[in-house]
Design an enzyme around this catalytic site. Structure first.
Site, PDB file in Angstrom:
ATOM      1  N   HIS A 133     -43.200 -25.090 -69.286  1.00 45.46           N
ATOM      2  CA  HIS A 133     -43.092 -26.162 -68.294  1.00 45.46           C
ATOM      3  C   HIS A 133     -41.635 -26.357 -67.864  1.00 45.46           C
ATOM      4  CE1 HIS A 133     -43.984 -29.816 -66.131  1.00 45.46           C
ATOM      5  NE2 HIS A 133     -43.004 -30.422 -66.789  1.00 45.46           N
ATOM      6  N   CYS A 137     -36.301 -38.065 -58.304  1.00 46.06           N
ATOM      7  CA  CYS A 137     -37.230 -38.888 -57.533  1.00 46.06           C
ATOM      8  C   CYS A 137     -38.664 -38.353 -57.613  1.00 46.06           C
ATOM      9  CB  CYS A 137     -36.769 -39.044 -56.094  1.00 46.06           C
ATOM     10  SG  CYS A 137     -36.302 -37.507 -55.333  1.00 46.06           S
TER      11      CYS A 137
END
Lengths: 297, 427
Positions: free
Chosen positions: B99, B50
């Protein structure tokens, strides 16, 4: 010199010592002191400890309580046993750091008694020995654990009240758990103390081991007092608005009386004590001689 | 062979964009297979939560890159590129690896240190692995990322201590009560925070709920939601003793709960402890109450203090986590560059030998009557010279690959000699 059997006990103490370091260390730095290793230490220590007591009992064909050293070791064994059982049944990992720190100190102190020649005065009939001493020792061990639980309760309670949360905050369980266990250990110890006192009374009356005025023996009086105090505590907790902090404080006070029952008679010169065997041999004294050196555990 | 990731997260894009680019659980397999069909022998993983949507991909011919991935996003979701291109971030090679390690270790999460993302990354990887859209490189990358995250969770304090007010309130409750199934939670007033704490407590097993609100209907709605009972606001004092946990958050300008009321309640409860949480400003509960035995009172500042303290701990641990990640990124890049250095060196060799052959071809007509064995000497000498020149860079390249820095080295060599892979030039 320490013989090979006694070195088993030294080994147990060594493991208890390592365990204490690991248990306390794991509160602060879990990544360095693994819980699994601590469990290994405590269980190994307990195995050695029980092996030592079993060997002693087999050798003397008696309970391991005939000298002050033996009964201290026996008592400490019961405390560790109750703590370990409580820890596993109630999933309470934070109990053992407290218990083991105290037990280790007492264990090391008891090593100093290893060469003592203090033996239990009086002729101990095996049956009475079992029904008197084992319940009382178990009861006292349970009270010791309840005392340690009270300290844990008060520590946690202080942190919650003052909103000052230290490293212990996370590792200590909830107040309700501790309150519950205090109650359980006391209700476990109290009937045992009762059985021990009743059987002791019967024994004293029937064997005349403490003389005619057995009820004036300091240990008997203090024992009865201990019983009364715990009975009062149970009564209050069951009946009145008496929970949590107050119970913990009274439990600590009760334990001080338990300690007094141990040490007191020694100071007052009871017949109910450990006597120096060399003196017994020298004086060939009757069992109720009052003038001899006595040391009470 | 470059590693690319493009994506959007809660920091770069509002939820309206994120939800448009998100992949549903059933959409991920479809997307992955269409991606690997369009780019044969490429590898890809899609992470869609989400808070973030990310694609990790690599292909031997570098056909998977920022542009093609953007096109894919746009085509798959039927969204013009302009709509999201401003929100997209793109990382390549070492930055992509870093990342992913940051994301998996939850250093890039909205709540730093939360543990959910680890499971989400694992699931994304497992989905891709089961569809066989991962190969040598992404398998290695994701397995390492998961391991890094695990060691960071275990070895640092980044995920220790709760960092939301409602979870701290529950933490206090857990340290006072052992079991919530026989406890009663009393909500006074309303508000999001009250509900959040209540929700957490119900998750912990709390069953009985009482609600009092000035507006009885509001109380009724909340009570019904948790199968509790609504209480008339004026009568709330009569019910205090029934409550083990009281959460108060009214708009009243004065104290709603007074000391003697709680003192009486404790008496009626025979000393059973009470936990009072005062979230209201101005406060609802008289602070004097905290002096009553077996009563534990916390106000919003007390909760916030613990939150801040835990946040500080996490911030301090951030540096430690970065160090762990940097080390692991280096390790991965060394492995990755070793994969790349082999092709790069053979490219360099071909490049030099091509030059040599060109020169020899130019030379041959000029030496018209040269004997065959003499010509062979010349050819041999040229090859030896080239090999000697190439020996050192090749050896250093392999060393660099092992110790890190191979990538830059290869790039430098390529730039120095003007070697460009046909697909590199597209960038």
């Amino acid at each position: 010199m320490i013989n090979s059997i006694q070195s088993i006990f030294i080994g147990a103490v060594f493991f208890y010592f390592l365990d204490s370091i690991w248990e306390i260390g794991s509160i602060f730095r879990l990544e360095k002191f693994s819980k699994r290793l601590a469990n290994f230490f405590i269980l190994t220590g307990l195995c050695l400890h029980s092996a030592f007591l079993i060997i002693l009992s087999i050798k003397s064909k008696n309970l391991p309580i005939s000298t002050l050293f033996e009964s201290s070791v026996f008592f400490l064994f019961l405390i560790v046993l109750i703590a370990v059982i409580t820890k596993y049944i109630y999933k309470l990992p934070s109990l053992t750091p407290f218990v083991m720190a105290i037990v280790t100190v007492f264990c090391i102190a008891s090593i100093a008694l290893i060469r003592n020649d203090l033996i239990l005065s009086g002729d101990l009939a095996k049956f009475w020995q079992i029904v008197h001493i084992i319940p009382i020792f178990l009861g006292y061990a349970a009270f010791t654990v309840s005392f340690i639980l009270s300290i844990m309760y008060l520590t946690q309670e202080r942190q919650l009240k003052t909103k000052n949360f230290g490293s212990l905050f996370n590792s200590l369980p909830s107040l309700e758990t501790l309150d519950n266990l205090m109650w359980k250990t006391i209700t476990f110890g109290f009937p045992l103390l009762t059985i021990g006192l009743v059987s002791g009374t019967i024994w004293a009356k029937s064997s005349n081991i403490l003389g005619e005025l057995w009820y004036l023996d300091p240990k008997v009086l203090l024992g009865a007092f201990t019983w009364l105090v715990y009975a009062a505590l149970l009564h209050l907790r069951l009946g009145a608005a008496f929970h949590g902090t107050k119970v913990a404080c009274v439990t600590i006070a009760c334990f001080i009386i338990v300690l007094l029952t141990f040490v007191g008679p020694f100071l007052m010169g009871s017949k109910h004590a450990y006597v120096n065997s060399s003196i017994i041999l020298e004086q060939k004294i009757p069992p109720d001689d009052v003038g001899m050196a006595k040391i009470e555990f | 062979m470059n590693l690319h990731t493009i994506g959007i997260n809660h920091k770069t894009a509002p939820v309206e964009i994120r939800e448009k680019l998100a992949f549903s659980a059933s959409g991920i397999p479809v997307a992955l297979s269409s991606l690997t069909q369009s780019f044969p022998s490429s590898e890809a993983v899609i992470l869609s939560t989400c808070n973030r949507v990310e694609i990790y991909g690599t292909s031997p011919d570098n056909s998977l890159n920022k542009e093609t991935l953007m096109d894919f996003f746009s085509a798959f979701h039927g969204l013009p590129k302009e709509r999201f291109s401003d929100h997209i971030y793109h990382y390549q090679n070492i930055n992509a690896v870093r990342h992913l390690f940051f994301v998996t270790s939850s250093l890039d999460s909205m709540v730093v240190g939360e543990s959910q993302i680890l499971a989400q990354v694992k699931e994304a990887y497992m989905t891709a692995a089961s569809l066989e859209t991962t190969g040598n490189i992404l398998n290695q990358l994701f397995q390492r990322a998961l391991n890094v995250a695990k060691s960071i969770h275990a070895g640092t304090e980044i995920s220790k201590g709760k960092v939301s007010v409602s979870s701290i309130a529950v933490e206090f409750a857990v340290k006072i009560f052992r079991d919530f199934s026989d406890k009663t939670v009393f909500i006074i007033g309303a508000g999001e925070m009250c509900e959040l704490v209540l929700k957490h407590l119900v998750e912990h097993g709390a069953k009985a709920v009482m609600v009092a609100n000035r507006n009885y209907d509001k109380a009724k709605v909340l009570a019904d939601e948790y199968e509790g009972k609504a209480i008339k606001y004026d009568l709330l004092r009569d019910h205090l003793f029934e409550a083990d946990i009281i959460i108060s958050s009214t708009a009243a300008p004065h104290y709603v709960i007074h000391t003697d009321q709680i003192r009486n309640a404790i008496k009626a409860r025979r000393g059973n402890p009470m936990l009072l949480i005062d979230i209201a400003v101005p406060r609802d509960i008289n602070p004097e109450i905290s002096k009553v035995d077996n009563v534990y009172l916390y106000n919003i500042d007390d909760l916030q203090t613990v939150v801040n303290k835990n946040m500080d701990v996490r911030e301090k641990e951030f540096k430690k986590c970065q160090d762990i990640i940097n080390k692991e990124v280096e390790n991965f890049m060394a492995w990755f560059e070793e994969l790349k250095i082999g092709p790069a060196i053979s490219q360099l060799r071909t490049h030099f030998h091509n030059i040599g052959e060109e020169e020899l071809e130019r030379l041959r007509p000029k030496l018209r009557n040269i004997a065959q064995d003499e010509w062979e000497h010349i050819v041999y000498s040229m090859q030896r010279t080239l090999n000697k020149i190439l020996h050192k860079p090749a050896r250093v390249g392999k060393e660099k690959a092992k110790n890190g820095g191979g990538y830059q080295y290869v790039e430098t060599i390529k730039n120095l000699f003007g070697i460009h892979h046909k697909d590199d030039s597209k960038k």
